[in-house]
Design a protein around this motif. Structure first.
Motif, PDB file in Angstrom:
ATOM      1  N   GLN A 102       0.845  -1.189   0.000  1.00 31.22           N
ATOM      2  CA  GLN A 102       0.000   0.000   0.000  1.00 31.22           C
ATOM      3  C   GLN A 102       0.878   1.236   0.000  1.00 31.22           C
ATOM      4  OE1 GLN A 102      -2.878   0.212   3.193  1.00 31.22           O
ATOM      5  NE2 GLN A 102      -4.158   1.646   2.021  1.00 31.22           N
ATOM      6  N   ALA A 103       0.768   2.001  -1.072  1.00 33.01           N
ATOM      7  CA  ALA A 103       1.486   3.267  -1.174  1.00 33.01           C
ATOM      8  C   ALA A 103       0.566   4.385  -0.681  1.00 33.01           C
ATOM      9  CB  ALA A 103       1.894   3.514  -2.625  1.00 33.01           C
ATOM     10  N   PRO A 104       1.137   5.498  -0.245  1.00 34.81           N
ATOM     11  CA  PRO A 104       0.316   6.609   0.251  1.00 34.81           C
ATOM     12  C   PRO A 104      -0.729   7.035  -0.772  1.00 34.81           C
ATOM     13  CG  PRO A 104       2.605   6.986   0.779  1.00 34.81           C
ATOM     14  CD  PRO A 104       2.574   5.786  -0.125  1.00 34.81           C
ATOM     15  N   GLY A 105      -1.964   7.135  -0.319  1.00 37.74           N
ATOM     16  CA  GLY A 105      -3.040   7.560  -1.199  1.00 37.74           C
ATOM     17  C   GLY A 105      -3.609   6.473  -2.077  1.00 37.74           C
ATOM     18  N   ASN A 106      -3.033   5.280  -1.990  1.00 36.84           N
ATOM     19  CA  ASN A 106      -3.505   4.166  -2.824  1.00 36.84           C
ATOM     20  C   ASN A 106      -4.147   3.086  -1.965  1.00 36.84           C
ATOM     21  OD1 ASN A 106      -2.387   5.527  -4.942  1.00 36.84           O
ATOM     22  ND2 ASN A 106      -0.702   4.094  -5.277  1.00 36.84           N
ATOM     23  N   GLN A 107      -4.941   2.261  -2.625  1.00 33.85           N
ATOM     24  CA  GLN A 107      -5.503   1.107  -1.932  1.00 33.85           C
ATOM     25  C   GLN A 107      -4.461   0.007  -1.822  1.00 33.85           C
ATOM     26  OE1 GLN A 107      -9.071   0.031  -4.128  1.00 33.85           O
ATOM     27  NE2 GLN A 107     -10.323   1.338  -2.833  1.00 33.85           N
ATOM     28  N   ARG A 108      -4.661  -0.856  -0.856  1.00 34.88           N
ATOM     29  CA  ARG A 108      -3.777  -2.005  -0.716  1.00 34.88           C
ATOM     30  C   ARG A 108      -4.008  -2.929  -1.904  1.00 34.88           C
ATOM     31  NH1 ARG A 108      -3.352  -4.889   5.080  1.00 34.88           N
ATOM     32  NH2 ARG A 108      -3.093  -2.670   5.549  1.00 34.88           N
ATOM     33  N   ASN A 154      13.845  -7.801  -7.053  1.00 33.83           N
ATOM     34  CA  ASN A 154      14.997  -7.361  -7.832  1.00 33.83           C
ATOM     35  C   ASN A 154      14.591  -6.233  -8.771  1.00 33.83           C
ATOM     36  OD1 ASN A 154      16.548  -9.445  -6.655  1.00 33.83           O
ATOM     37  ND2 ASN A 154      15.920 -10.883  -8.254  1.00 33.83           N
ATOM     38  N   SER A 155      15.586  -5.543  -9.276  1.00 36.94           N
ATOM     39  CA  SER A 155      15.348  -4.440 -10.225  1.00 36.94           C
ATOM     40  C   SER A 155      14.263  -3.504  -9.707  1.00 36.94           C
ATOM     41  CB  SER A 155      14.958  -5.009 -11.599  1.00 36.94           C
ATOM     42  OG  SER A 155      15.958  -5.868 -12.101  1.00 36.94           O
ATOM     43  N   LEU A 156      14.406  -3.106  -8.468  1.00 36.93           N
ATOM     44  CA  LEU A 156      13.384  -2.280  -7.843  1.00 36.93           C
ATOM     45  C   LEU A 156      13.277  -0.915  -8.500  1.00 36.93           C
ATOM     46  CD1 LEU A 156      14.035  -3.372  -4.194  1.00 36.93           C
ATOM     47  CD2 LEU A 156      11.797  -3.395  -5.299  1.00 36.93           C
ATOM     48  N   LYS A 157      12.051  -0.408  -8.516  1.00 36.63           N
ATOM     49  CA  LYS A 157      11.752   0.880  -9.115  1.00 36.63           C
ATOM     50  C   LYS A 157      11.141   1.805  -8.060  1.00 36.63           C
ATOM     51  CE  LYS A 157      10.516  -1.449 -13.452  1.00 36.63           C
ATOM     52  NZ  LYS A 157       9.447  -1.658 -14.468  1.00 36.63           N
ATOM     53  N   PRO A 158      11.251   3.099  -8.249  1.00 37.78           N
ATOM     54  CA  PRO A 158      10.632   4.022  -7.278  1.00 37.78           C
ATOM     55  C   PRO A 158       9.145   3.742  -7.063  1.00 37.78           C
ATOM     56  CG  PRO A 158      12.134   5.222  -8.692  1.00 37.78           C
ATOM     57  CD  PRO A 158      12.052   3.822  -9.245  1.00 37.78           C
ATOM     58  N   GLU A 159       8.462   3.299  -8.087  1.00 33.72           N
ATOM     59  CA  GLU A 159       7.025   3.011  -7.941  1.00 33.72           C
ATOM     60  C   GLU A 159       6.734   1.762  -7.104  1.00 33.72           C
ATOM     61  OE1 GLU A 159       8.715   3.586 -10.780  1.00 33.72           O
ATOM     62  OE2 GLU A 159       7.952   2.331 -12.436  1.00 33.72           O
ATOM     63  N   ASP A 160       7.772   1.041  -6.727  1.00 31.49           N
ATOM     64  CA  ASP A 160       7.601  -0.085  -5.806  1.00 31.49           C
ATOM     65  C   ASP A 160       7.571   0.379  -4.354  1.00 31.49           C
ATOM     66  OD1 ASP A 160       9.815  -1.953  -7.912  1.00 31.49           O
ATOM     67  OD2 ASP A 160       7.626  -2.144  -7.807  1.00 31.49           O
ATOM     68  N   THR A 161       7.843   1.639  -4.127  1.00 26.57           N
ATOM     69  CA  THR A 161       7.836   2.180  -2.773  1.00 26.57           C
ATOM     70  C   THR A 161       6.450   2.046  -2.156  1.00 26.57           C
ATOM     71  OG1 THR A 161       9.614   3.742  -3.216  1.00 26.57           O
ATOM     72  CG2 THR A 161       8.120   4.271  -1.394  1.00 26.57           C
ATOM     73  N   ALA A 162       6.393   1.409  -0.990  1.00 28.30           N
ATOM     74  CA  ALA A 162       5.122   1.167  -0.317  1.00 28.30           C
ATOM     75  C   ALA A 162       5.393   0.469   1.012  1.00 28.30           C
ATOM     76  CB  ALA A 162       4.206   0.288  -1.177  1.00 28.30           C
ATOM     77  N   VAL A 163       4.339   0.334   1.804  1.00 24.01           N
ATOM     78  CA  VAL A 163       4.387  -0.560   2.957  1.00 24.01           C
ATOM     79  C   VAL A 163       3.926  -1.929   2.463  1.00 24.01           C
ATOM     80  CG1 VAL A 163       3.526  -1.060   5.259  1.00 24.01           C
ATOM     81  CG2 VAL A 163       3.921   1.318   4.572  1.00 24.01           C
ATOM     82  N   TYR A 164       4.733  -2.929   2.732  1.00 26.85           N
ATOM     83  CA  TYR A 164       4.439  -4.287   2.281  1.00 26.85           C
ATOM     84  C   TYR A 164       3.903  -5.102   3.467  1.00 26.85           C
ATOM     85  CZ  TYR A 164       6.570  -3.492  -2.250  1.00 26.85           C
ATOM     86  OH  TYR A 164       6.838  -3.023  -3.525  1.00 26.85           O
ATOM     87  N   TYR A 165       2.822  -5.818   3.218  1.00 21.21           N
ATOM     88  CA  TYR A 165       2.166  -6.634   4.238  1.00 21.21           C
ATOM     89  C   TYR A 165       2.116  -8.085   3.790  1.00 21.21           C
ATOM     90  CZ  TYR A 165       0.265  -2.130   5.815  1.00 21.21           C
ATOM     91  OH  TYR A 165       0.116  -0.833   6.250  1.00 21.21           O
ATOM     92  N   CYS A 166       2.403  -8.988   4.689  1.00 21.92           N
ATOM     93  CA  CYS A 166       2.186 -10.390   4.355  1.00 21.92           C
ATOM     94  C   CYS A 166       0.821 -10.812   4.869  1.00 21.92           C
ATOM     95  CB  CYS A 166       3.284 -11.290   4.882  1.00 21.92           C
ATOM     96  SG  CYS A 166       3.317 -11.503   6.657  1.00 21.92           S
ATOM     97  N   SER A 168      -4.890 -13.773   8.355  1.00 19.49           N
ATOM     98  CA  SER A 168      -4.062 -12.979   9.267  1.00 19.49           C
ATOM     99  C   SER A 168      -3.143 -12.080   8.470  1.00 19.49           C
ATOM    100  CB  SER A 168      -3.219 -13.887  10.174  1.00 19.49           C
ATOM    101  OG  SER A 168      -3.997 -14.460  11.181  1.00 19.49           O
ATOM    102  N   TRP A 169      -2.826 -10.912   9.061  1.00 18.71           N
ATOM    103  CA  TRP A 169      -1.963  -9.928   8.419  1.00 18.71           C
ATOM    104  C   TRP A 169      -0.745  -9.641   9.278  1.00 18.71           C
ATOM    105  CZ3 TRP A 169      -2.825  -7.918   3.606  1.00 18.71           C
ATOM    106  CH2 TRP A 169      -4.099  -8.106   3.053  1.00 18.71           C
ATOM    107  N   GLY A 170       0.354  -9.368   8.607  1.00 16.95           N
ATOM    108  CA  GLY A 170       1.525  -8.873   9.296  1.00 16.95           C
ATOM    109  C   GLY A 170       1.373  -7.387   9.591  1.00 16.95           C
ATOM    110  N   GLN A 171       2.330  -6.839  10.317  1.00 18.46           N
ATOM    111  CA  GLN A 171       2.238  -5.446  10.743  1.00 18.46           C
ATOM    112  C   GLN A 171       2.675  -4.469   9.660  1.00 18.46           C
ATOM    113  OE1 GLN A 171       4.669  -7.484  11.472  1.00 18.46           O
ATOM    114  NE2 GLN A 171       6.610  -6.362  11.360  1.00 18.46           N
ATOM    115  N   GLY A 172       3.300  -4.976   8.629  1.00 21.29           N
ATOM    116  CA  GLY A 172       3.752  -4.121   7.536  1.00 21.29           C
ATOM    117  C   GLY A 172       5.215  -3.734   7.687  1.00 21.29           C
TER     118      GLY A 172
END
Length: 116
Positions: free
Chosen positions: A39-45, A83-95, A105-109
């Motif tokens: 989930q990036a700022p302003g976007n849906q998960r 790999n080959s990460l891009k700026p648009e991959d910036t987000a909080v990642y949740y498992c 169940s969700w992880g804390q991010g």
């Protein structure tokens, strides 16, 4: 109840790599699906990738060929190699783990930041 603990993430330059791990507090037996969302700022998960305990995987188009999801059913652990990460991959990642048709169940991010 199952707790998920994530590790990995951080800051990396564009083109770099990061790995995420997520471990459950107890083993979940039987059919299950483990996945990574972001989930990036302003976007849906959104779902990034998921894997079943049969080994089937799926990815969103934007990460295909760059991200790899894997899992350890015996430990109910899921990994995401990015790999080959891009700026648009910036987000909080949740498992996430889904099992028994109704349980989830969700992880804390964990924050992933890719600088240009």
């Amino acid at each position: 109840q199952v707790q998920l603990v994530e590790s990995g993430g951080g800051l990396v330059q564009a083109g770099g790599s990061l790995g995420l791990s997520c471990a459950a507090s107890r083993t979940i037996f039987g059919p299950k699906t483990m996945g990574w969302y972001r989930q990036a700022p302003g976007n849906q998960r959104e779902l990034v990738a998921e894997i079943t305990n049969g080994g089937s995987t799926q990815y969103i188009d934007s990460v295909k060929g760059r991200f790899t999801i894997s899992g350890d059913n015996a430990k109910t652990t899921v990994y995401l190699q990015m790999n080959s990460l891009k700026p648009e991959d910036t987000a909080v990642y949740y498992c996430n783990v889904k099992w028994g048709r109704i349980y989830s169940s969700w992880g804390q991010g964990t924050q992933v930041t890719v600088s240009s």
